[in-house]
Design a protein around this motif. Structure first.
Motif, PDB file in Angstrom:
ATOM      1  N   MET B   1       0.834  -1.207   0.000  1.00  0.00           N
ATOM      2  CA  MET B   1       0.000   0.000   0.000  1.00  0.00           C
ATOM      3  C   MET B   1       0.868   1.256   0.000  1.00  0.00           C
ATOM      4  O   MET B   1       2.060   1.200   0.199  1.00  0.00           O
ATOM      5  CB  MET B   1      -0.922   0.001   1.228  1.00  0.00           C
ATOM      6  N   LEU B   2       0.202   2.370  -0.215  1.00  0.00           N
ATOM      7  CA  LEU B   2       0.942   3.614  -0.361  1.00  0.00           C
ATOM      8  C   LEU B   2       1.492   4.124   0.965  1.00  0.00           C
ATOM      9  O   LEU B   2       0.878   3.943   2.012  1.00  0.00           O
ATOM     10  CB  LEU B   2       0.024   4.689  -0.948  1.00  0.00           C
ATOM     11  N   GLN B 123      -5.883  13.168 -12.263  1.00  0.00           N
ATOM     12  CA  GLN B 123      -4.681  13.055 -11.425  1.00  0.00           C
ATOM     13  C   GLN B 123      -3.940  14.382 -11.310  1.00  0.00           C
ATOM     14  O   GLN B 123      -3.132  14.553 -10.408  1.00  0.00           O
ATOM     15  CB  GLN B 123      -3.752  11.957 -11.959  1.00  0.00           C
ATOM     16  N   GLY B 170      -9.178  15.124  -8.503  1.00  0.00           N
ATOM     17  CA  GLY B 170      -8.496  13.868  -8.228  1.00  0.00           C
ATOM     18  C   GLY B 170      -7.863  13.803  -6.852  1.00  0.00           C
ATOM     19  O   GLY B 170      -7.318  12.764  -6.455  1.00  0.00           O
ATOM     20  N   GLU B 171      -7.923  14.900  -6.124  1.00  0.00           N
ATOM     21  CA  GLU B 171      -7.353  14.948  -4.777  1.00  0.00           C
ATOM     22  C   GLU B 171      -7.945  16.169  -4.076  1.00  0.00           C
ATOM     23  O   GLU B 171      -8.289  17.146  -4.731  1.00  0.00           O
ATOM     24  CB  GLU B 171      -5.827  15.076  -4.852  1.00  0.00           C
ATOM     25  N   THR B 199     -13.761  10.215  -1.911  1.00  0.00           N
ATOM     26  CA  THR B 199     -13.311   8.964  -2.526  1.00  0.00           C
ATOM     27  C   THR B 199     -11.967   9.100  -3.239  1.00  0.00           C
ATOM     28  O   THR B 199     -11.491   8.158  -3.863  1.00  0.00           O
ATOM     29  CB  THR B 199     -14.353   8.464  -3.541  1.00  0.00           C
ATOM     30  N   THR B 200     -11.368  10.296  -3.174  1.00  0.00           N
ATOM     31  CA  THR B 200     -10.032  10.508  -3.744  1.00  0.00           C
ATOM     32  C   THR B 200      -9.042  10.636  -2.585  1.00  0.00           C
ATOM     33  O   THR B 200      -9.446  10.695  -1.431  1.00  0.00           O
ATOM     34  CB  THR B 200      -9.989  11.822  -4.541  1.00  0.00           C
ATOM     35  N   PRO B 201      -7.736  10.710  -2.900  1.00  0.00           N
ATOM     36  CA  PRO B 201      -6.786  11.040  -1.843  1.00  0.00           C
ATOM     37  C   PRO B 201      -7.195  12.335  -1.120  1.00  0.00           C
ATOM     38  O   PRO B 201      -7.679  13.274  -1.754  1.00  0.00           O
ATOM     39  CB  PRO B 201      -5.466  11.212  -2.596  1.00  0.00           C
ATOM     40  N   ASP B 224      -4.373  10.652   3.389  1.00  0.00           N
ATOM     41  CA  ASP B 224      -3.276  10.133   2.566  1.00  0.00           C
ATOM     42  C   ASP B 224      -1.998  10.933   2.754  1.00  0.00           C
ATOM     43  O   ASP B 224      -0.905  10.414   2.541  1.00  0.00           O
ATOM     44  CB  ASP B 224      -3.689  10.171   1.089  1.00  0.00           C
TER      45      ASP B 224
END
Lengths: 199, 255
Positions: B1-2, B123, B170-171, B199-201, B224
């Motif tokens: 994982m990240l 992104q 996207g974030e 639901t994004t970072p 994140d």
């Protein structure tokens, strides 16, 4: 040693160019296959979606030129994905230089889609020249929503809910799903390896 | 994982890095490229450059310094402030920025999020949200770069995050204004609520003062990344030491 940096017109080349400059590597931005002469190896970068990017590659004749060439080639991110046979992103036919297809990356149960951030390299192929000096657990920077499932050309993985091909290779054709140009010292090492490796 | 990301934020004004407390009284803390280089060497996972005056004054960030930063940095970075059009975004991305962040212009015309995502991909598109408690609910503030022009928006923060992600962001960087610059810890409750709908970072911003604050926000709000400015600029926390400590506490970080 001259690297030909392939400009498809829809990828942002700035960060790759700057990374090559920081590494002291010579490169030339090339927009058509006619400019391949004099280059020793090629980088195919990519940002954006597979459909438009493949259309631009075909328009300029890159599909035939790259299929016919034997010099080392490194695809980065979308550039790596376009090396495969097909992509589920827009359901497009790709270059077919590597066996396999690009699939949509399912979001992990405790994670988000796309994968965006630093992840660890695992299952490194000890014979992979791009990974000389790179160790399992070294982190690189990923930004992608589609992926190459682990297969015969996988040379390193990362885990994002499932194993994902992080680095692929078959003969002179290699690809990184991650962005070496934004992966700090590990990425710089991989770019330097590409410039100096025998394949 | 990240790995969880540690993200220094460099507030930029007139080509220099500045930092204020609660959006006022900005003091000069250094040269943009010098600080960027220092943070990358210390182990920052990403940098955010925020032109704090651009939105309020209606001018855009200068691609010249974006390009100077891109030449120097080997980690991702995001540019925020005054990006009002696809052309503004393109100039910064093609100068070498990895992401652009929109805040005020998205509030004025939310469709810009759709346009940016369609043109560059989600992104690249970060939504910045300045949020604080107003009339008993978390709400979005506008024009936070210039105290003379601050106006109160009435959008509810959580609704806005959902809408922006639906439009293609996207974030999300959620800056909890009540905590900004006071080093009292991140707003865990608000970030948990945002995490539940985002639901994004999601990146936490505002309030970092001690290394324990980073641990809490990762463990409790499951963000994140954690963004901070003054504790890094003033040397209160050194990034390499912070990451080593977090790793020892069981938080997955990039060594």
């Amino acid at each position: 040693m001259m690297i030909g940096l392939i400009d498809t017109g829809c990828a942002n080349l700035a960060s790759v160019r700057f990374a090559l400059e920081r590494a002291g590597l010579d490169y030339r931005v090339i927009a058509t296959p006619a400019e391949m002469a004099g280059c020793d190896r090629f980088i195919l970068p990519g940002v954006g979606a597979a459909g438009p990017a493949m259309a631009r590659l075909r328009e300029a004749g890159w599909d035939a030129a790259l299929k016919a060439d034997r010099r080392p080639l490194l695809g980065i991110c979308l550039g790596m994905q376009m090396l495969f046979e097909r992509s589920a992103e827009g359901d497009v036919e790709c270059l077919g230089l590597l066996p396999g297809t690009i699939e949509k990356l399912p979001a992990p149960e405790d994670g988000v889609w796309p994968q965006m951030g630093w992840n660890a390299l695992e299952d490194l192929d000890p014979d992979e020249p791009l990974l000389a000096g790179v160790e399992a657990g070294d982190h690189v920077y990923f930004v992608h929503g589609f992926y190459a499932p682990v297969g015969p050309v996988t040379a390193a993985t990362c885990v994002y809910g499932r194993p994902v091909s992080a680095l692929v290779r078959q003969d002179h054709v290699a690809g990184c799903q991650f962005h070496p140009e934004r992966s700090a010292v590990v990425g710089a090492r991989i770019l330097a390896n590409f410039a100096t490796s025998s394949v | 994982m990240l790995a969880r990301r540690i993200i220094p934020c460099l507030d930029v004004r007139d080509g220099r890095v500045v930092k204020g407390v609660r959006f006022r009284d900005h003091e000069d803390v250094g040269d943009i490229v010098d600080l960027a280089r220092r943070y990358a060497q210390e182990g920052a996972d990403e940098l955010v450059f925020y032109d704090i005056a651009a939105s309020a004054r209606g001018r855009t960030v200068e691609p010249e310094w974006v390009s100077a930063v891109a030449r120097e940095l080997d980690i991702p970075f995001c540019v925020a402030g005054g990006i009002r059009s696809v052309d503004d975004a393109r100039a910064r991305l093609f100068a070498g920025a990895d992401k652009i962040s929109v805040n005020t212009p998205a509030l004025e015309d939310p469709v810009i999020i759709n346009r940016l995502a369609a043109e560059f991909g989600s992104q690249c598109v970060v939504l910045g949200v300045d949020s604080r408690v107003i009339e008993g609910a978390w709400r979005v503030h506008q024009y936070t770069g210039d105290p003379d022009k601050t106006v109160v928006g009435h959008r509810r923060t959580l609704d806005w995050i959902v809408e922006a992600v639906d439009r293609g962001a996207g974030e999300v960087v959620l800056n909890c204004m009540d905590q900004d610059g006071v080093r009292d810890g991140y707003d865990i409750e608000q970030l948990q609520a945002a995490r539940a709908v985002c639901t994004t970072p999601l990146i936490a911003s505002g309030g970092a003062g001690q290394k324990e604050h980073f641990k809490s926000v990762f463990e409790l709000a499951k963000v994140d990344g954690a963004l901070a400015a003054s504790v890094f600029h003033k040397g209160v926390i050194e990034i390499g030491q912070l990451k080593a400590w977090l790793g020892g506490e069981g938080i997955r970080v990039r060594p």
